[in-house]
Design a protein around this motif. Structure first.
Motif, PDB file in Angstrom:
ATOM      1  N   GLY A 190      89.881  -1.521 -38.847  1.00  0.00           N
ATOM      2  CA  GLY A 190      89.497  -1.428 -40.256  1.00  0.00           C
ATOM      3  C   GLY A 190      89.791  -0.056 -40.816  1.00  0.00           C
ATOM      4  N   GLN A 191      89.480   0.948 -40.016  1.00  0.00           N
ATOM      5  CA  GLN A 191      89.729   2.320 -40.471  1.00  0.00           C
ATOM      6  C   GLN A 191      91.225   2.576 -40.643  1.00  0.00           C
ATOM      7  N   GLN A 192      92.013   2.046 -39.681  1.00  0.00           N
ATOM      8  CA  GLN A 192      93.459   2.236 -39.800  1.00  0.00           C
ATOM      9  C   GLN A 192      93.982   1.577 -41.069  1.00  0.00           C
ATOM     10  N   GLN A 193      93.443   0.378 -41.375  1.00  0.00           N
ATOM     11  CA  GLN A 193      93.922  -0.296 -42.569  1.00  0.00           C
ATOM     12  C   GLN A 193      93.513   0.469 -43.831  1.00  0.00           C
ATOM     13  N   ARG A 194      92.373   1.160 -43.757  1.00  0.00           N
ATOM     14  CA  ARG A 194      91.970   1.996 -44.901  1.00  0.00           C
ATOM     15  C   ARG A 194      92.954   3.149 -45.098  1.00  0.00           C
ATOM     16  N   VAL A 195      93.382   3.716 -43.957  1.00  0.00           N
ATOM     17  CA  VAL A 195      94.382   4.788 -44.053  1.00  0.00           C
ATOM     18  C   VAL A 195      95.645   4.243 -44.713  1.00  0.00           C
ATOM     19  N   ALA A 196      96.039   3.035 -44.275  1.00  0.00           N
ATOM     20  CA  ALA A 196      97.248   2.437 -44.841  1.00  0.00           C
ATOM     21  C   ALA A 196      97.089   2.213 -46.337  1.00  0.00           C
ATOM     22  N   ILE A 197      95.895   1.813 -46.758  1.00  0.00           N
ATOM     23  CA  ILE A 197      95.662   1.583 -48.185  1.00  0.00           C
ATOM     24  C   ILE A 197      95.732   2.911 -48.950  1.00  0.00           C
ATOM     25  N   ALA A 198      95.119   3.932 -48.359  1.00  0.00           N
ATOM     26  CA  ALA A 198      95.193   5.256 -48.995  1.00  0.00           C
ATOM     27  C   ALA A 198      96.649   5.694 -49.115  1.00  0.00           C
ATOM     28  N   ARG A 199      97.415   5.430 -48.067  1.00  0.00           N
ATOM     29  CA  ARG A 199      98.832   5.801 -48.089  1.00  0.00           C
ATOM     30  C   ARG A 199      99.569   5.032 -49.189  1.00  0.00           C
ATOM     31  N   SER A 200      99.179   3.753 -49.394  1.00  0.00           N
ATOM     32  CA  SER A 200      99.878   2.951 -50.398  1.00  0.00           C
ATOM     33  C   SER A 200      99.578   3.443 -51.811  1.00  0.00           C
ATOM     34  N   LEU A 201      98.502   4.214 -51.933  1.00  0.00           N
ATOM     35  CA  LEU A 201      98.113   4.679 -53.266  1.00  0.00           C
ATOM     36  C   LEU A 201      98.709   6.036 -53.605  1.00  0.00           C
ATOM     37  N   VAL A 202      99.215   6.740 -52.596  1.00  0.00           N
ATOM     38  CA  VAL A 202      99.506   8.156 -52.765  1.00  0.00           C
ATOM     39  C   VAL A 202     100.624   8.410 -53.772  1.00  0.00           C
ATOM     40  N   ASN A 203     101.554   7.451 -53.894  1.00  0.00           N
ATOM     41  CA  ASN A 203     102.676   7.695 -54.799  1.00  0.00           C
ATOM     42  C   ASN A 203     102.465   7.031 -56.162  1.00  0.00           C
ATOM     43  N   ASP A 204     101.231   6.598 -56.421  1.00  0.00           N
ATOM     44  CA  ASP A 204     100.907   5.994 -57.706  1.00  0.00           C
ATOM     45  C   ASP A 204     101.867   4.840 -58.006  1.00  0.00           C
ATOM     46  N   PRO A 205     101.836   3.781 -57.195  1.00  0.00           N
ATOM     47  CA  PRO A 205     102.897   2.762 -57.235  1.00  0.00           C
ATOM     48  C   PRO A 205     102.746   1.786 -58.398  1.00  0.00           C
ATOM     49  N   TYR A 206     103.848   1.036 -58.666  1.00  0.00           N
ATOM     50  CA  TYR A 206     103.780  -0.071 -59.623  1.00  0.00           C
ATOM     51  C   TYR A 206     102.798  -1.109 -59.129  1.00  0.00           C
ATOM     52  N   PHE A 207     102.840  -1.350 -57.826  1.00  0.00           N
ATOM     53  CA  PHE A 207     101.903  -2.324 -57.254  1.00  0.00           C
ATOM     54  C   PHE A 207     101.710  -2.045 -55.769  1.00  0.00           C
ATOM     55  N   ILE A 208     100.577  -2.532 -55.253  1.00  0.00           N
ATOM     56  CA  ILE A 208     100.341  -2.494 -53.818  1.00  0.00           C
ATOM     57  C   ILE A 208     100.836  -3.813 -53.261  1.00  0.00           C
ATOM     58  N   LEU A 209     101.681  -3.724 -52.247  1.00  0.00           N
ATOM     59  CA  LEU A 209     102.251  -4.915 -51.650  1.00  0.00           C
ATOM     60  C   LEU A 209     101.605  -5.097 -50.285  1.00  0.00           C
ATOM     61  N   ALA A 210     100.705  -6.078 -50.182  1.00  0.00           N
ATOM     62  CA  ALA A 210      99.952  -6.246 -48.940  1.00  0.00           C
ATOM     63  C   ALA A 210     100.449  -7.483 -48.217  1.00  0.00           C
ATOM     64  N   ASP A 211     100.849  -7.292 -46.977  1.00  0.00           N
ATOM     65  CA  ASP A 211     101.401  -8.391 -46.185  1.00  0.00           C
ATOM     66  C   ASP A 211     100.384  -8.784 -45.124  1.00  0.00           C
ATOM     67  N   GLU A 212      99.653  -9.877 -45.371  1.00  0.00           N
ATOM     68  CA  GLU A 212      98.610 -10.322 -44.437  1.00  0.00           C
ATOM     69  C   GLU A 212      97.705  -9.159 -44.050  1.00  0.00           C
ATOM     70  N   ALA A 213      97.269  -8.406 -45.047  1.00  0.00           N
ATOM     71  CA  ALA A 213      96.600  -7.135 -44.768  1.00  0.00           C
ATOM     72  C   ALA A 213      95.332  -7.306 -43.944  1.00  0.00           C
ATOM     73  N   THR A 214      94.746  -8.508 -43.958  1.00  0.00           N
ATOM     74  CA  THR A 214      93.503  -8.703 -43.221  1.00  0.00           C
ATOM     75  C   THR A 214      93.718  -9.575 -41.984  1.00  0.00           C
ATOM     76  N   GLY A 215      94.982  -9.850 -41.697  1.00  0.00           N
ATOM     77  CA  GLY A 215      95.308 -10.785 -40.620  1.00  0.00           C
ATOM     78  C   GLY A 215      94.821 -10.352 -39.245  1.00  0.00           C
ATOM     79  N   ASN A 216      94.721  -9.057 -39.004  1.00  0.00           N
ATOM     80  CA  ASN A 216      94.307  -8.571 -37.687  1.00  0.00           C
ATOM     81  C   ASN A 216      92.838  -8.176 -37.635  1.00  0.00           C
ATOM     82  N   LEU A 217      92.108  -8.441 -38.716  1.00  0.00           N
ATOM     83  CA  LEU A 217      90.749  -7.905 -38.788  1.00  0.00           C
ATOM     84  C   LEU A 217      89.706  -9.008 -38.648  1.00  0.00           C
ATOM     85  N   ASP A 218      88.547  -8.656 -38.122  1.00  0.00           N
ATOM     86  CA  ASP A 218      87.457  -9.637 -38.051  1.00  0.00           C
ATOM     87  C   ASP A 218      86.901  -9.881 -39.457  1.00  0.00           C
ATOM     88  N   SER A 219      86.051 -10.873 -39.600  1.00  0.00           N
ATOM     89  CA  SER A 219      85.673 -11.282 -40.961  1.00  0.00           C
ATOM     90  C   SER A 219      84.851 -10.219 -41.668  1.00  0.00           C
TER      91      SER A 219
END
Lengths: 247, 440
Positions: free
Chosen positions: A147-176
């Protein structure tokens, strides 16, 4: 304003002298601030669409606009430029770089823009704090939970102020429970005005989005808005799993 | 700034596998160090050889009498051979390019002063001898033309002879006794110490000037004569030579070769007896320089091979690294790295490896001189016989670091890193980001 516009997009692969038509002409628009879930069975073309949206691949025909940029005409270097400036990726397997710390991982897209100053670093620290990792700035991915790693990834996706966040099965490896946390974070980001496009095959993830696009056999099967009331109910159901301090 | 970050990143990635990186660096380290070592050692050897040849004088031509093969000697009695005074006069009269011409007669003799005695070499010559063989007078004077002309019984001592026969007193004015001739010579001068001259493979023995006593050649001719008999136990052996050597010096270096040809031609009648030999140090010097170049090229080749091996090591490791980090490459491409960025990243890693090997190799290269000298001296102490069997230039080898070899070694190591790192880096950059991301 649109985050992206897709016009009659097709993609064909040649696999062992056989042409596979992964996308056969898909068109839709994603306005800024939208939250889209793309669904479909395997072979429906959703991965192909994701790769095209992420500028990792080029369409066979059709047009793809990110903001005002016509991506379908760009060279490899220009696509790399667009990826570093305009797209925020969140992957199923997090895809952090193991030898870098949390802050350095968040900084990678800026690195390829040549933005390395202390101001940028400060922004990365703020983003890490935004996703709740303010006390893990110098940790390496191996020292973090999924979960923490995915948070880092989300923070990384925000850093360049993108047009959109593109999430590919972002929760696929995580428990509910962790899934609920991450989806809550997406909700927050969307409320802040971020556009999110996520590919998923899980209904309970898709029902959190504002809009669900279904693909089948490379064609658009349906494009529906989720009922806002049902969205809220789904969010509330998910929150029951989350410890009270996040609720 | 960006480069600094790329560099930092490269170092970080290399530190993920410290042992692997270290071993790769070792390959280049050995290559670079061996370039410097081999060049330094060959330079040291060739400088020593060159110094020894130069000490003979590049502008000289030496004609030596040598004992002819035994089948050319008369079955009994003493056969005269070698250079004659007549030939010496002929050379002096007919060759215009000569600066000096020195006749030399050398005989093994015993020298005595009071109860001290010494086996040495009695050398009869003219005043120019000191010039031609670079002898320097310490006290008194070298033999003079007047002494030669008057056939005076005077002598000049080499420094060691003076030290051995006259440890306590001033030798000048003392008289040295030659028991074989029951004759006395008055000391008029003492020389400074002079190093031995080189043996020149096959054509000339090494000359030691340590046990020499010099007297005017005319004195020698009058008092001792041409025939010298040596007694060993019950048998006698004798030789009859007028001159052991004629040393010619020419006016300029260009004259050396034509003059040598002229001399060889003039003395052609000795060919049958094979009793003289013409030695031209300049030719030897040129030969030595050619040999040195060949030596350097050969050494360079050996070093180049070891660098090649080191380079292949780098390539091997970088290829493994690229495969191993396919996923990382995919991530970086997805996050905006251009192909060029990926190439740079892996090139920097390869360059860091090779430059690290280069720098440590250069440091080890600089240590060449003290290490070689230490090992040489230790071996000389532990196995003196083995050492003595080695040629002199090897025994005395003192590596001389060729200054240019250091920057060359550095740039070659950098080049090796870039050349051998390029292929893996390009391979990394050519990967399809989608497939790279999917790579497990």
């Amino acid at each position: 304003m649109y985050a992206c516009r897709i016009r009659d997009l097709t993609k064909e692969y040649v696999l062992k002298s056989e042409t596979v038509r992964a996308l056969r002409g898909v068109s839709f628009d994603v306005p800024e601030g939208d939250y889209v879930a793309i669904m479909g069975p395997s072979g429906s073309g959703k991965s192909t669409l994701l790769n095209l949206l992420g500028c990792l691949d080029q369409a066979t025909s059709g047009e793809l606009y990110l903001g005002e940029d016509n991506v379908s005409l760009m060279s490899d270097d220009e696509l790399a430029e667009i990826r570093s400036r305009r797209i925020g990726f969140v992957f199923q397997s997090y895809n952090l770089i193991q030898q870098l710390t949390v802050v350095e991982n968040i900084q990678v897209p800026l690195y390829y823009q040549g933005r390395l100053g202390p101001k940028e670093r400060q922004r990365c620290i703020e983003l890490a704090e935004r996703v709740g990792l303010g006390d893990r700035l110098d940790h390496r991915p191996a020292q973090l939970s999924g979960g923490q790693q995915q948070r880092v990834a989300i923070a990384r996706s925000l850093v360049n102020d993108p047009y959109f966040i593109l999430a590919d099965e972002a929760t696929g490896n995580l428990d509910s429970k962790t899934t609920a946390e991450i989806l809550a974070l997406f909700d927050e980001l969307n409320e802040d005005g971020r556009t999110i496009i996520m590919v998923t095959h899980e209904d309970e993830v898709a029902e959190r989005a504002k809009r669900v696009i279904r693909l089948r056999d490379g064609l658009l099967q349906s494009d529906e808005q989720n009922d806002p009331e049902e969205r809220k109910a789904a969010a509330a159901r998910a929150l029951e799993l989350v410890p009270s301090e996040l609720a | 700034m960006l480069w600094l970050r790329t560099l930092k990143l490269g170092v970080k990635s290399l530190l993920l596998h410290p042992l692997r990186s270290l071993l790769t660096v070792l390959g280049i380290f050995i290559g670079v160090a061996s370039v410097i070592w081999l060049l330094a050692i060959s330079e040291g050897i060739s400088r020593e050889a060159q110094r020894q040849i130069e000490s003979l004088g590049a502008d000289t031509i030496m004609i030596r009498s040598v004992e002819p093969p035994s089948d050319k000697l008369a079955p009994s009695g003493v056969t005269p051979y070698g250079l004659t005074r007549e030939e010496f006069d002929m050379l002096v009269r007919t060759i215009p390019s000569l600066r000096t011409a020195v006749p030399i007669r050398e005989i093994k003799r015993t020298f005595k002063y009071k109860d001290r005695q010494l086996e040495g070499r009695l050398v009869g010559s003219t005043p120019d001898y000191a010039d031609v063989t670079r002898l320097e007078v310490d006290r008194g004077h070298f033999i003079t033309d007047a002494e030669n002309f008057l056939r005076e019984p005077v002598c000049v001592l080499a420094s060691e002879v003076a030290a051995k026969l006259f440890p306590y007193e001033d030798p000048i004015g003392k008289r040295i006794y030659l028991p074989e001739h029951t004759d006395y010579y008055r000391v008029v001068g003492v020389l400074k110490f002079r190093n031995d001259s080189a043996a020149i493979g096959g054509s000339m023995e090494a000359q030691s000037f340590r046990d020499d006593i010099y007297i005017p050649i005319k004195t020698l001719q009058q008092r001792i004569g041409d025939t010298v008999v040596r007694r060993a136990g019950a048998s006698f052996s004798g030789e009859r030579i007028e001159l052991n050597q004629i040393t010619l010096t020419v006016q300029s270096l260009e004259d050396v070769k034509p003059t040598a040809a002229l001399v060889e031609n003039a003395l052609r009648h000795h060919d049958e007896m094979e009793d003289i030999r013409v030695v031209v140090p300049l030719e030897l010097l040129e030969q030595a320089q050619t040999t040195r170049m060949m030596f350097m090229v050969f050494m360079g080749l050996v070093a180049a091979i070891s660098l090649l091996v080191g380079g292949i090591g780098i390539m091997n490791i970088m290829l493994a690294t690229v495969t191993e980090r396919t996923r990382e490459i995919g991530i970086r491409r997805a996050l905006g790295a251009k192909r060029r960025d990926i190439i740079n990243q892996f090139l920097v890693e390869a360059a860091v490896l090779s430059v690290l090997g280069g720098i440590t190799g250069i440091l080890a290269g600089i240590l060449c001189r003290p290490v070689v000298v230490l090992v040489r001296d230790l071996v000389a102490k532990a196995y003196p016989d083995t050492m003595a069997a080695l040629p002199e230039v090897v025994r005395n080898v003192t590596p001389t670091i060729v200054p240019i070899s250091i920057p060359i070694a550095f740039f070659i190591s950098l080049l090796v890193g870039i050349v051998f790192g390029l292929f893996p880096a390009v391979r990394a950059a050519q990967m399809n980001p989608i497939e790279a991301l999917r790579h497990e």
